[in-house]
Scaffold this motif. Structure first.
Motif, PDB file in Angstrom:
ATOM      1  N   ASN A   1      23.514 107.546 -38.211  1.00 40.12           N
ATOM      2  CA  ASN A   1      23.412 107.459 -36.752  1.00 40.12           C
ATOM      3  C   ASN A   1      22.277 108.293 -36.182  1.00 40.12           C
ATOM      4  O   ASN A   1      22.182 108.452 -34.969  1.00 40.12           O
ATOM      5  N   ALA A   2      21.433 108.828 -37.028  1.00 37.78           N
ATOM      6  CA  ALA A   2      20.334 109.666 -36.555  1.00 37.78           C
ATOM      7  C   ALA A   2      19.478 108.888 -35.570  1.00 37.78           C
ATOM      8  O   ALA A   2      19.191 107.706 -35.781  1.00 37.78           O
ATOM      9  N   LYS A   3      19.088 109.547 -34.489  1.00 38.54           N
ATOM     10  CA  LYS A   3      18.256 108.898 -33.471  1.00 38.54           C
ATOM     11  C   LYS A   3      16.853 109.450 -33.568  1.00 38.54           C
ATOM     12  O   LYS A   3      16.600 110.584 -33.186  1.00 38.54           O
ATOM     13  N   ILE A   4      15.979 108.634 -34.110  1.00 34.06           N
ATOM     14  CA  ILE A   4      14.615 109.100 -34.368  1.00 34.06           C
ATOM     15  C   ILE A   4      13.607 108.272 -33.571  1.00 34.06           C
ATOM     16  O   ILE A   4      13.632 107.048 -33.596  1.00 34.06           O
ATOM     17  N   LEU A   5      12.725 108.980 -32.875  1.00 37.61           N
ATOM     18  CA  LEU A   5      11.670 108.358 -32.067  1.00 37.61           C
ATOM     19  C   LEU A   5      10.340 108.631 -32.763  1.00 37.61           C
ATOM     20  O   LEU A   5       9.973 109.784 -32.965  1.00 37.61           O
TER      21      LEU A   5
END
Lengths: 120, 622
Positions: free
Chosen positions: A75-79
Motif C-alpha cells: 500500500n506504499a504511496k509513492i510519487l
C-alpha cells in the motif's frame, strides 16, 4: 497533524525545494534520503504516508527502490519525480507500483495536486 | 498495434536497401559506364525515402531526397559519374546509414547532415530548396486512436493539452481503469503512447459493471485528464463465448515448421506411390490416413502464417493525410477489406509497393480542389485501398477518382524515349501498361518531394511479379485510375512447369511463363550473334538451357524444339529445353546455393515420386 512524507532525491537543492513546497502546505516532512538504498531503509523505519522519489539516484535508482518498498508494503504511496524525456522510466516506475508522477521543473501547485491525488 | 513493429520493419528493410546501395556503388565504380547500377541505387534510395517519410523520420527522408536529386542528374546522363561523385555517394550511403540508426533511436538525425546535404545539392546543381516545415517536425508514427474489438464498453479519454509526459499519464489512467475491470484493446498501443507524437487521446475497452460516473471519476484520479467519454452500448464482439487467444511466435519458427511440413507432404507422395505398388490393404489404409493428416497439417500451417492486411494498411491513413496536407489536396481516404489475410511474407513485401501507389495517387492522381470543382467533380478526392479475396488469390486495389493517366502525354514521352514508333498515334491498353511499367518512365514535370520521377509503377510491377502476382492498371482520363495487385495467398506452394534437360528435371514457376511454343529448327535465326525466333512478328531471343547449365551436348535435333516463353515486364526470352513434362503444384524450398553456383536457381523442390528438381529463377535466365 499533516501527512508524514519521506523525500528522496540525490540533489540537496531538489530535496530542499520539495520539502519547502510540502511544508508550506501543511505536510510533515519526516525524513530525507539521497540514494535508493537509503530510501528503502528510511521507509522501513519511518513508515511515512507518502514518498517522493527521484528516478536517477546513485546506489540503486528510484525505480528499484519503488519495487523494494512495494514488496515490503503493497500500500506504499509513492510519487515519482521525473525530468522531461524520462517517459519510459516513468512508465516503468508506474508498473513497479508508483502511484503518480510530477515532472521537473516543478510548479508547486502541480506537486501539491499530485500529492493530494496519491493520498486520495 | 505496436508502433515499434513498424520501426523494426523499417530498420530491416532500410538496411537491405543500404546494402544494395553499397553493393551497386561498388559495381558502378568498377564500370562507370554501366547504366544499371544508378537505376538500382536510385530505387533503393527512393524506397528508403518513402518509408522514412511514412515513419516520420524527416531527416532521413530529406537526405534521401537530396541523394536522389544527384542520382537523377547522373541517371539522365546530364553529368558524368566522376570518381569524386562516386566518393560523395559512398559518403552519402554511410551518412544515410547513421541517420537511419539515429532516427530509429529517436536521436536528432538532421544536425550532422547539413554539410553533406549542401555538398549533394552543389553536385546536383539543384541548390538548397527550402525544406518543407512539415517534414522537419518529428511527427508520430501512425496510430489509431480507436479501440479495436474486445469486451465491454469503449472508453475514450483526452488528456489536457499541456500535460507533461502524456504517455506515462495515459498508462497511469489505464491502471486506474484496471482497478474497475478488465481493460483490453488499448489504442494506441502503450508503446505508441511513449513516442513524441502521442497527442494524449486514447481509448480502450473496459469490461466492468461500474457506472459511467464511477469510471470517469476513477480516470480523473490519474490527473491531467481533460475529458472522459464512456460509450453506452456494450460491444460483445466475441460470439458464443469463444475467445480468441494469441501468442507471439517468431516467424522463423513458422518458416521452419512450414519447411518440415513441406518435407512431410513430399514423403507422403512417395509413400502413396510405394503402397500402390505393394497393394497391401492395411498398409494402404495407414498411408491414406497419414496422407490426410499431412494435408491437414499443411493447411493449418498455411493458416497460421496468415496475417490480416490491416497490420500493414493501418499506417496508411496517417500517411495519406500528411501527404495530402503537404500537397495542399483534399483527400478522403478509405480502407476496405481490412480483415483479408495474406501470408506474412507477402504482406511485408507489399508495404513498399502500396506506399508507392498511394503517393502517386495523392501526388499525380487527385487534382487540387479548384481544378476538381471546375470540372464538376466533388471538391474532395476519393482514395480507396481495398483488399478482396478472389478464388485463389487476393486482389488489392488502389483507386482514385483523380485525373487519370494522360494518354497523350504518355504517348509523347514514349515517343521521345523511343519506346514506341515515332509516328505512332495511339496507345492501346497493353502498350500503355508496358510504357508505364518501364523503369524510369515518367511524365511528371515537376520533381516533387512526394513521388519523384515515376519510379513507382515499375517498382510495383516488379514486386508483384516477384511475389508470383501481377499488376493491372485501369485508367480513364478525367475519371481516375485503379491499380489492381493480384497476389497468391501463400508463397509456399506454386504451380510450375516441369521441363527436362538431359536427365534432370527443372521447375519454372508459372508466374513468369507467358506461353510455350515449339518452333522448327529451321525457324531459328542468328540475329546479332544470338539465336532468335520470330514469334508473331516480334523477335524472341532464345536461351538453350543445357548450354546455360553447362551440360552435355545438345540433344539430337528434334523435329520441333520445346521453348518456354518467359516474360518479365516487357522483356521476353525463350528458354529451349529438351522436353516439357507437365504442370504441377510444387512445394518451394529455399536453399543456400553452394558458392560459385550459377545464379539461376531460386530454390528446390521434391516431386511426388521423390525426384528432386531445381526451381529456375526466371530473372536469372533473362
Amino acid at each position: 497533524m499533516g501527512h508524514r512524507v519521506l523525500v528522496c532525491d540525490d540533489a540537496i537543492f531538489m530535496r530542499t525545494m520539495i520539502s519547502d513546497i510540502l511544508t508550506s502546505a501543511g505536510y510533515d516532512v519526516v525524513g530525507e534520503a539521497e540514494t535508493g538504498v537509503q530510501a528503502i531503509e528510511r521507509y522501513r523505519d519511518l513508515r511515512p504516508d507518502l514518498v517522493t522519489m527521484d528516478i536517477v539516484m546513485p546506489d540503486m535508482g528510484g525505480i528499484d527502490a519503488v519495487r523494494e518498498i512495494v514488496k515490503d508494503d503493497p500500500n506504499a504511496k509513492i510519487l515519482m519525480c521525473s525530468a522531461m524525456g524520462q517517459q519510459a522510466l516513468v512508465v516503468e516506475a508506474i508498473q513497479a507500483g508508483a502511484k503518480d508522477f510530477v515532472v521537473k521543473p516543478f510548479q508547486p501547485s502541480r506537486v501539491l495536486e499530485a500529492v493530494q491525488r496519491v493520498l486520495g | 498495434m505496436d508502433v515499434r513493429q513498424y520501426a523494426d520493419l523499417f530498420l530491416t528493410e532500410s538496411r537491405d536497401h543500404l546494402t544494395a546501395f553499397n553493393h551497386l556503388l561498388l559495381e558502378w565504380e568498377r564500370d562507370p559506364a554501366a547504366p544499371e547500377p544508378v537505376g538500382g541505387i536510385f530505387r533503393a534510395v527512393h524506397t528508403i525515402k518513402g518509408m522514412a517519410a511514412t515513419m516520420g523520420y524527416g531527416a532521413v527522408a530529406d537526405l534521401s531526397h537530396r541523394i536522389e536529386n544527384l542520382l537523377d542528374v547522373l541517371r539522365r546522363g546530364e553529368k558524368p559519374a566522376t570518381p569524386a561523385t562516386l566518393e560523395l555517394l559512398f559518403k552519402s550511403a554511410d551518412a544515410l546509414d547513421r541517420a537511419i540508426a539515429d532516427a530509429v533511436a529517436g536521436k536528432d538525425a538532421a544536425a550532422p547532415l547539413q554539410a553533406l546535404i549542401a555538398q549533394l545539392d552543389r553536385e546536383a546543381g539543384t541548390g538548397a530548396a527550402p525544406a518543407t516545415p512539415g517534414r522537419q517536425r518529428p511527427s508520430a508514427p501512425v496510430m489509431m486512436p480507436e479501440a479495436g474489438p474486445g469486451r465491454g464498453r469503449t472508453v475514450r479519454v483526452a488528456l489536457r493539452p499541456q500535460a507533461a509526459l502524456k504517455g506515462a499519464r495515459a498508462i497511469l489512467a489505464i491502471r486506474k481503469a484496471e482497478a474497475l475491470g478488465a481493460v483490453s484493446a488499448v489504442a494506441p498501443a502503450p508503446a505508441a503512447m511513449e513516442t513524441e507524437g502521442f497527442d494524449g487521446t486514447f481509448s480502450f475497452r473496459l469490461d466492468s459493471e461500474a457506472d459511467a460516473v464511477v469510471v470517469e471519476e476513477a480516470l480523473r484520479a490519474a490527473g491531467d485528464v481533460d475529458t472522459v467519454e464512456v460509450a453506452e452500448e456494450l460491444h460483445e464482439v466475441v460470439a458464443e463465448g469463444v475467445r480468441a487467444r494469441h501468442i507471439r511466435v517468431d516467424l522463423r519458427r513458422l518458416d521452419e515448421l512450414m519447411n518440415q511440413i513441406g518435407e512431410l507432404v513430399i514423403a507422403r507422395g512417395r509413400l502413396a506411390s510405394l503402397t500402390s505398388r505393394l497393394a497391401e490393404p492395411d498398409l494402404d489404409e495407414v498411408a491414406l490416413q497419414i496422407g490426410r493428416l499431412a494435408g491437414r497439417l499443411q493447411s493449418e500451417i498455411i493458416q497460421a502464417r496468415m496475417t490480416p492486411v490491416w497490420q500493414v494498411f493501418d499506417r496508411f491513413p496517417r500517411m495519406v493525410r500528411d501527404l495530402a496536407k503537404q500537397m495542399g489536396k483534399q483527400v478522403a481516404f478509405r480502407v476496405e477489406g481490412k480483415e483479408i489475410e495474406l501470408d506474412r511474407t507477402i504482406l511485408d513485401e507489399l508495404a513498399d509497393p502500396l506506399v508507392h501507389l498511394l503517393r502517386n495517387a495523392v501526388d499525380h492522381g487527385i487534382e487540387p480542389s479548384e481544378d476538381r470543382v471546375a470540372r464538376g467533380k466533388p471538391a474532395v478526392g476519393q482514395l480507396v485501398v481495398a483488399a478482396v479475396r478472389e478464388r485463389s488469390s487476393v486482389a488489392i486495389r488502389v483507386s482514385d477518382d483523380g485525373r487519370g493517366v494522360n494518354r497523350a502525354a504518355v504517348l509523347a514521352r514514349a515517343r521521345e524515349m523511343g519506346l514506341v514508333a515515332a509516328d505512332q498515334q495511339e496507345l492501346g491498353e497493353q502498350e500503355l501498361f508496358r510504357v508505364l511499367t518501364r523503369s524510369g518512365f515518367s511524365t511528371a514535370r515537376a520533381v516533387t518531394d512526394v513521388s519523384g520521377r515515376g519510379v513507382g509503377i515499375d517498382v510495383v510491377s516488379t514486386a508483384a511479379r516477384a511475389l508470383g502476382g501481377s499488376l493491372e492498371i485501369r485508367t480513364e482520363e478525367g475519371k481516375g485510375t485503379t491499380f489492381t495487385l493480384r497476389l497468391p495467398v501463400t508463397l509456399a506452394i506454386v504451380r510450375a512447369l516441369l521441363a527436362r534437360v538431359g536427365s534432370e528435371l527443372y521447375a519454372l514457376p508459372l508466374t513468369h511463363v507467358a506461353e510455350t511454343v515449339d518452333p522448327k529448327p529451321e525457324e531459328i535465326h542468328r540475329v546479332q550473334g544470338r539465336e532468335t525466333v520470330l514469334l508473331r512478328g516480334r523477335l524472341l531471343p532464345l536461351v538453350r538451357l543445357h548450354e546455360v547449365l553447362g551440360g552435355s551436348a545438345a540433344a539430337p535435333a528434334a523435329q520441333r524444339l520445346p521453348v518456354i516463353v518467359l516474360e518479365m515486364g516487357e522483356r521476353r526470352t525463350g528458354v529451349v529445353v529438351d522436353a516439357l513434362v507437365g504442370q504441377q503444384e510444387i512445394v518451394v524450398k529455399n536453399f543456400e546455393a553452394p558458392r560459385g553456383m550459377l545464379p539461376l536457381f531460386s530454390g528446390a523442390t521434391i516431386l511426388g515420386d521423390g525426384v528432386p528438381a531445381l526451381i529456375l529463377d526466371a530473372g536469372g535466365l533473362m
